[in-house]
Enzyme design. Sequence first.
Site, PDB file in Angstrom:
ATOM      1  N   ASP A 178      99.794  94.731 -12.838  1.00  0.00           N
ATOM      2  CA  ASP A 178     100.206  93.344 -12.753  1.00  0.00           C
ATOM      3  C   ASP A 178      99.998  92.714 -14.122  1.00  0.00           C
ATOM      4  O   ASP A 178      99.198  93.188 -14.928  1.00  0.00           O
ATOM      5  CB  ASP A 178      99.380  92.632 -11.681  1.00  0.00           C
ATOM      6  CG  ASP A 178      99.898  91.243 -11.367  1.00  0.00           C
ATOM      7  OD1 ASP A 178     100.979  90.896 -11.869  1.00  0.00           O
ATOM      8  OD2 ASP A 178      99.222  90.519 -10.631  1.00  0.00           O
ATOM      9  N   SER A 179     100.696  91.627 -14.379  1.00  0.00           N
ATOM     10  CA  SER A 179     100.704  91.047 -15.726  1.00  0.00           C
ATOM     11  C   SER A 179      99.548  90.105 -16.010  1.00  0.00           C
ATOM     12  O   SER A 179      99.293  89.757 -17.158  1.00  0.00           O
ATOM     13  CB  SER A 179     102.008  90.272 -15.934  1.00  0.00           C
ATOM     14  OG  SER A 179     102.089  89.205 -14.999  1.00  0.00           O
ATOM     15  N   GLY A 180      98.864  89.667 -14.958  1.00  0.00           N
ATOM     16  CA  GLY A 180      97.861  88.622 -15.103  1.00  0.00           C
ATOM     17  C   GLY A 180      98.360  87.279 -14.616  1.00  0.00           C
ATOM     18  O   GLY A 180      97.600  86.309 -14.565  1.00  0.00           O
ATOM     19  N   GLY A 181      99.636  87.205 -14.227  1.00  0.00           N
ATOM     20  CA  GLY A 181     100.190  85.946 -13.775  1.00  0.00           C
ATOM     21  C   GLY A 181      99.556  85.426 -12.498  1.00  0.00           C
ATOM     22  O   GLY A 181      99.375  84.213 -12.329  1.00  0.00           O
ATOM     23  N   PHE A 182      99.179  86.329 -11.596  1.00  0.00           N
ATOM     24  CA  PHE A 182      98.594  85.893 -10.333  1.00  0.00           C
ATOM     25  C   PHE A 182      97.297  85.121 -10.538  1.00  0.00           C
ATOM     26  O   PHE A 182      96.935  84.260  -9.731  1.00  0.00           O
ATOM     27  CB  PHE A 182      98.347  87.096  -9.418  1.00  0.00           C
ATOM     28  CG  PHE A 182      97.722  86.725  -8.101  1.00  0.00           C
ATOM     29  CD1 PHE A 182      98.458  86.040  -7.149  1.00  0.00           C
ATOM     30  CD2 PHE A 182      96.402  87.032  -7.819  1.00  0.00           C
ATOM     31  CE1 PHE A 182      97.879  85.681  -5.928  1.00  0.00           C
ATOM     32  CE2 PHE A 182      95.817  86.672  -6.615  1.00  0.00           C
ATOM     33  CZ  PHE A 182      96.564  86.007  -5.664  1.00  0.00           C
ATOM     34  N   ASP A 272     104.746  85.903 -15.602  1.00  0.00           N
ATOM     35  CA  ASP A 272     105.528  84.818 -15.022  1.00  0.00           C
ATOM     36  C   ASP A 272     104.633  83.604 -14.826  1.00  0.00           C
ATOM     37  O   ASP A 272     103.412  83.711 -14.796  1.00  0.00           O
ATOM     38  CB  ASP A 272     106.145  85.243 -13.685  1.00  0.00           C
ATOM     39  CG  ASP A 272     105.125  85.909 -12.759  1.00  0.00           C
ATOM     40  OD1 ASP A 272     104.044  86.301 -13.235  1.00  0.00           O
ATOM     41  OD2 ASP A 272     105.413  86.054 -11.557  1.00  0.00           O
ATOM     42  N   GLN A 316     110.709  84.267  -9.297  1.00  0.00           N
ATOM     43  CA  GLN A 316     109.940  83.100  -8.876  1.00  0.00           C
ATOM     44  C   GLN A 316     110.902  82.023  -8.369  1.00  0.00           C
ATOM     45  O   GLN A 316     112.092  82.252  -8.254  1.00  0.00           O
ATOM     46  CB  GLN A 316     109.084  82.587 -10.035  1.00  0.00           C
ATOM     47  CG  GLN A 316     107.934  83.512 -10.421  1.00  0.00           C
ATOM     48  CD  GLN A 316     106.884  83.635  -9.327  1.00  0.00           C
ATOM     49  OE1 GLN A 316     106.773  82.806  -8.428  1.00  0.00           O
ATOM     50  NE2 GLN A 316     106.080  84.693  -9.404  1.00  0.00           N
ATOM     51  N   GLY A 348     105.341  85.242  -5.963  1.00  0.00           N
ATOM     52  CA  GLY A 348     105.124  83.881  -5.503  1.00  0.00           C
ATOM     53  C   GLY A 348     104.923  83.735  -4.013  1.00  0.00           C
ATOM     54  O   GLY A 348     104.996  82.622  -3.483  1.00  0.00           O
ATOM     55  N   ASP A 398     102.128  96.190  -2.506  1.00  0.00           N
ATOM     56  CA  ASP A 398     100.716  96.367  -2.869  1.00  0.00           C
ATOM     57  C   ASP A 398      99.908  95.255  -2.233  1.00  0.00           C
ATOM     58  O   ASP A 398     100.423  94.165  -1.969  1.00  0.00           O
ATOM     59  CB  ASP A 398     100.528  96.323  -4.384  1.00  0.00           C
ATOM     60  CG  ASP A 398     100.434  94.894  -4.894  1.00  0.00           C
ATOM     61  OD1 ASP A 398      99.304  94.404  -5.092  1.00  0.00           O
ATOM     62  OD2 ASP A 398     101.485  94.241  -5.068  1.00  0.00           O
ATOM     63  N   CYS A 439      94.241 110.963  13.760  1.00  0.00           N
ATOM     64  CA  CYS A 439      94.275 110.519  12.369  1.00  0.00           C
ATOM     65  C   CYS A 439      93.718 111.614  11.467  1.00  0.00           C
ATOM     66  O   CYS A 439      92.732 112.281  11.802  1.00  0.00           O
ATOM     67  CB  CYS A 439      93.462 109.232  12.212  1.00  0.00           C
ATOM     68  SG  CYS A 439      93.258 108.686  10.507  1.00  0.00           S
ATOM     69  N   CYS A 441      92.354 111.206   8.434  1.00  0.00           N
ATOM     70  CA  CYS A 441      91.384 110.757   7.420  1.00  0.00           C
ATOM     71  C   CYS A 441      90.077 111.511   7.561  1.00  0.00           C
ATOM     72  O   CYS A 441      89.805 112.133   8.598  1.00  0.00           O
ATOM     73  CB  CYS A 441      91.152 109.250   7.536  1.00  0.00           C
ATOM     74  SG  CYS A 441      90.051 108.769   8.877  1.00  0.00           S
TER      75      CYS A 441
END
Length: 538
Positions: A178-182, A272, A316, A348, A398, A439, A441
């Site tokens: 991720d870019s850091g925008g969040f 963004d 966005q 967003g 994600d 399952c 796991c």
Amino acid sequence: MEPSSSRNRGPLPTDLKFLAKEEDFTKLPSELKDIDWTQPISWGKYAPYPPSNDTSTTNESGEIIAPSLPITPENTLPKFTEPHPALTFHIHATSGRARYTTVHLPHGPVSTPVFMPVGTKGTLKGMTPMDVVQDEALNNQIILSNTYHLALQPGTELIRDHGGLHKFMNWDRNILTDSGGFQMVSLLKLAEITEEGVTFENPFESDGLNQQEEHEANDEEVPESCGKRKVAPDNGYSKDESHTKSQRMLLRPEDSIYHQNNIGSDIIMALDDVVSSVSDDTTRFEIATYRTLRWLDRCFSAHRRRHDQNLFPIVQGGLDVRRGGLRDICLAGFKLRDDKAPGYAIGGLAGGESKDEFWKVVDHCCRALPDNKPRYLMGVGYPLDLVVCTALGVDMYDCVYPTRTARFGVAFVGGEAPGTLRLKAHSCAEDYRVISAGCGCIACRGGYTRARLYSMLKNDNPFAVSLVTHHNLAYMMALNIRMREAIKTDSYGDFVRNFVSDQFRGKEYGGQDVPLWVVNALDAAGIALDGKQNNVVT
């Protein structure tokens, strides 16, 4: 790995040609002046979507229709060519709008639909890379890490000098960053957003430390004027020896791309301008949408590793899906820049908006974005959301939800909504069944009963958290596989109906009724829960 010739180069300076004056913040970008906003914004569309101008054809009756989507056989080798030399996208099958595809990346293929586990700081808490790769129940092909957190600690220059994040964390598969925008939303109290970028107070200093602790405890990525450039040390913070509270980190588009180039992730995200989806400040949304386009140009200009990293723009525009609204404006801007984008993200969302608003934005973006490129829905990880949004045309997801809930002793199970089991509940104290029969796991196949996990979790045993984390990720991977198999056999509608009926038995049978947003979203995707499937999307 980044070429040695560029290793010592720092972030590019801000190019003044990309900066808008404050009086122009709410003006429509000049390149969009001639757009006909009465028409839908779309490009690269194939059936079952309505035709777009660049792909439309006519049938025998002379009607304008969308052509059939080109299908590539499974196991076809990728050909990495311009204009996107680090990504090849193969669509193998469709079922309505749902797609089974392979995204070929520098560190191997990724089958979609896919859920990407989140390792914010370069690790999945409670897991080792060997767990994630070697265990048959997981076998993850891609994980996500966060640029802001890695730039903060340990610093992306250190990661770069270690050979990139793949070597730093001993992971030989794909990474998306991720870019850091969040963080403009999750750390808003620490952030100042300007035309040049976003400036963060150091979260590890004084009051900021409390902010960071609160953020990590509650929101581990669960979800106006030009500032002056600050001289920053390796971690991006400016230092004031006499007053540590003044340490600040300026994250511009150029800085975000610089850090992501250092990290060496296979997919990198454009920085963004992100506004909380529950904000009622319409002017702020308008400013952010136009700025996202300007920042995207700065990201493309700063990107030095096109040969082995793929830069995705992020749509966005808040919740505005009107014809000619903010989402359309952002999409129209991306359409003009399509030759530079190997894939797209929808951002967003997952920030507290209603589910009805949520699905309409996803639907709107999937109808617009080209079908020959992957579509990534950011921050979404509830199993029901994955099933519904895959029907709408999303490929990648994600969220920290599976791993974060595991740390609270909550396990994913099939059946009645919400599809979770609270292992710390007293009802599990003498329950000698495994979490989920069948399952794969390590907890379930290892015979760890609910009673055993209850005792371990009540005693804060970290191994129990690891077991539940493994289980939740195995559940998500199994869900991915089931969705792909249903798409392959063109039976995704039946799969969705079965999944929804398992979660929502109806009040007359002691369960819950299907939420109206699910009914409406699936209807838009051409799937009717009464068993009648619409084949044409209108």
